[in-house]
Design an enzyme around this catalytic site. Sequence first.
Site, mmCIF file in Angstrom:
data_model
loop_
_atom_site.group_PDB
_atom_site.id
_atom_site.type_symbol
_atom_site.label_atom_id
_atom_site.label_comp_id
_atom_site.label_asym_id
_atom_site.label_seq_id
_atom_site.Cartn_x
_atom_site.Cartn_y
_atom_site.Cartn_z
ATOM 1 N N ASN A 52 0.788 -1.044 0.309
ATOM 2 C CA ASN A 52 -0.376 0.064 -0.284
ATOM 3 C C ASN A 52 1.299 1.609 0.430
ATOM 4 O O ASN A 52 1.819 1.092 0.697
ATOM 5 C CB ASN A 52 -1.194 0.404 1.481
ATOM 6 C CG ASN A 52 -0.514 -0.204 2.745
ATOM 7 O OD1 ASN A 52 0.219 -0.687 2.601
ATOM 8 N ND2 ASN A 52 -1.136 0.736 3.473
ATOM 9 N N VAL A 53 0.720 1.813 -0.772
ATOM 10 C CA VAL A 53 1.178 3.627 -1.306
ATOM 11 C C VAL A 53 0.156 4.544 -0.713
ATOM 12 O O VAL A 53 -0.977 4.318 -1.173
ATOM 13 C CB VAL A 53 1.526 3.515 -2.146
ATOM 14 C CG1 VAL A 53 2.677 5.136 -2.678
ATOM 15 C CG2 VAL A 53 3.142 2.785 -2.480
ATOM 16 N N GLU A 54 0.238 5.501 0.601
ATOM 17 C CA GLU A 54 -0.425 6.176 1.415
ATOM 18 C C GLU A 54 -0.436 7.215 0.503
ATOM 19 O O GLU A 54 1.044 7.727 0.201
ATOM 20 C CB GLU A 54 -0.485 6.145 2.667
ATOM 21 C CG GLU A 54 -1.304 5.272 2.810
ATOM 22 C CD GLU A 54 -1.502 4.891 4.816
ATOM 23 O OE1 GLU A 54 -1.497 5.307 5.672
ATOM 24 O OE2 GLU A 54 -2.068 3.721 4.843
ATOM 25 N N CYS A 63 -4.323 0.284 -2.607
ATOM 26 C CA CYS A 63 -3.715 -0.243 -1.941
ATOM 27 C C CYS A 63 -2.670 -1.428 -2.253
ATOM 28 O O CYS A 63 -2.125 -1.228 -3.195
ATOM 29 C CB CYS A 63 -5.802 -1.226 -2.025
ATOM 30 S SG CYS A 63 -6.579 -0.442 -0.780
ATOM 31 N N GLU A 65 -2.958 -4.371 -3.145
ATOM 32 C CA GLU A 65 -3.467 -5.703 -4.193
ATOM 33 C C GLU A 65 -3.502 -4.653 -5.620
ATOM 34 O O GLU A 65 -2.859 -5.312 -6.739
ATOM 35 C CB GLU A 65 -5.251 -5.891 -3.762
ATOM 36 C CG GLU A 65 -5.209 -6.768 -2.413
ATOM 37 C CD GLU A 65 -5.655 -5.606 -1.343
ATOM 38 O OE1 GLU A 65 -4.764 -5.171 -0.876
ATOM 39 O OE2 GLU A 65 -6.696 -6.550 -0.653
ATOM 40 N N CYS A 98 -10.867 -4.954 0.560
ATOM 41 C CA CYS A 98 -11.896 -4.198 0.684
ATOM 42 C C CYS A 98 -12.792 -4.044 -0.690
ATOM 43 O O CYS A 98 -11.936 -4.875 -1.514
ATOM 44 C CB CYS A 98 -10.822 -2.217 0.506
ATOM 45 S SG CYS A 98 -10.261 -2.222 -0.944
ATOM 46 N N CYS A 101 -11.203 -3.602 -4.292
ATOM 47 C CA CYS A 101 -9.832 -4.595 -3.979
ATOM 48 C C CYS A 101 -11.008 -5.840 -4.720
ATOM 49 O O CYS A 101 -10.260 -6.113 -5.710
ATOM 50 C CB CYS A 101 -8.632 -4.469 -3.367
ATOM 51 S SG CYS A 101 -7.776 -3.341 -3.026
HETATM 52 N N1 THU Z 1 -5.561 -1.196 2.399
HETATM 53 C C1 THU Z 1 -5.074 -2.117 1.358
HETATM 54 O O1 THU Z 1 -3.539 -1.765 1.364
HETATM 55 N N2 THU Z 1 -5.644 -2.752 1.332
HETATM 56 C C2 THU Z 1 -6.455 -3.782 1.662
HETATM 57 O O2 THU Z 1 -8.038 -4.514 1.141
HETATM 58 C C3 THU Z 1 -7.399 -2.858 2.433
HETATM 59 C C4 THU Z 1 -6.460 -1.132 3.037
HETATM 60 C C5 THU Z 1 -4.357 -0.540 2.779
HETATM 61 C C6 THU Z 1 -4.903 1.433 2.911
HETATM 62 C C7 THU Z 1 -4.847 1.481 3.730
HETATM 63 O O3 THU Z 1 -3.396 2.301 3.375
HETATM 64 C C8 THU Z 1 -4.306 1.025 4.730
HETATM 65 O O4 THU Z 1 -4.778 0.001 4.358
HETATM 66 C C9 THU Z 1 -5.554 1.541 5.987
HETATM 67 O O5 THU Z 1 -6.384 2.043 4.864
#
Ligand code: THU
Length: 142
Positions: A52-54, A63, A65, A98, A101
């Site tokens: 994940n890259v915020e 996300c 995935e 999520c 995804c």
């Molecule tokens: N996140 C994912 O990488 N994949 C998911 O299916 C659910 C959430 C990440 C996004 C964010 O950086 C962190 O989890 C919290 O939501």
Amino acid sequence: MPPTEAEVSALHQRATEAARNSYSPYSRFRVGAAILLLADQRQDGAIVAGTNVENASYRLTCCAEQAAIAAAVTLYGPQIRIRAVAIVNLNGSACMPCGACRQTLLEFATPETAVFYPSASGETISTTLAALLPAAFRLDRE
Ligand code: THU
């Protein structure tokens, strides 16, 4: 064909390595995803991982995935098909994919695509994308 134990173990290893590179300064929720591509001459059963890259503008977050899928298409082209995906997080929390995804995975899924994710108790849940996304939206291709 469902992934073998060795393939599932390799998926978890690659997802864990990817999660160590997570850019998650806002949530501190470090996620990794690894996808096993359907074996054919080009993909050769390859595994591709993402994390994940915020972003400071939260909704721009990518996300794990989706990062893995983007990397797989970049490496192997638009015909990729996902045999299995494993998701891990380094926080010891439940981490099912999520909704966004699930829909993104569906784009490259087969009717049998397997999904592995950690439950709240830490055990690995083994399911299918079809079970996680019933009555999924689809658009016929021309
Ligand atoms: N996140 C994912 O990488 N994949 C998911 O299916 C659910 C959430 C990440 C996004 C964010 O950086 C962190 O989890 C919290 O939501």
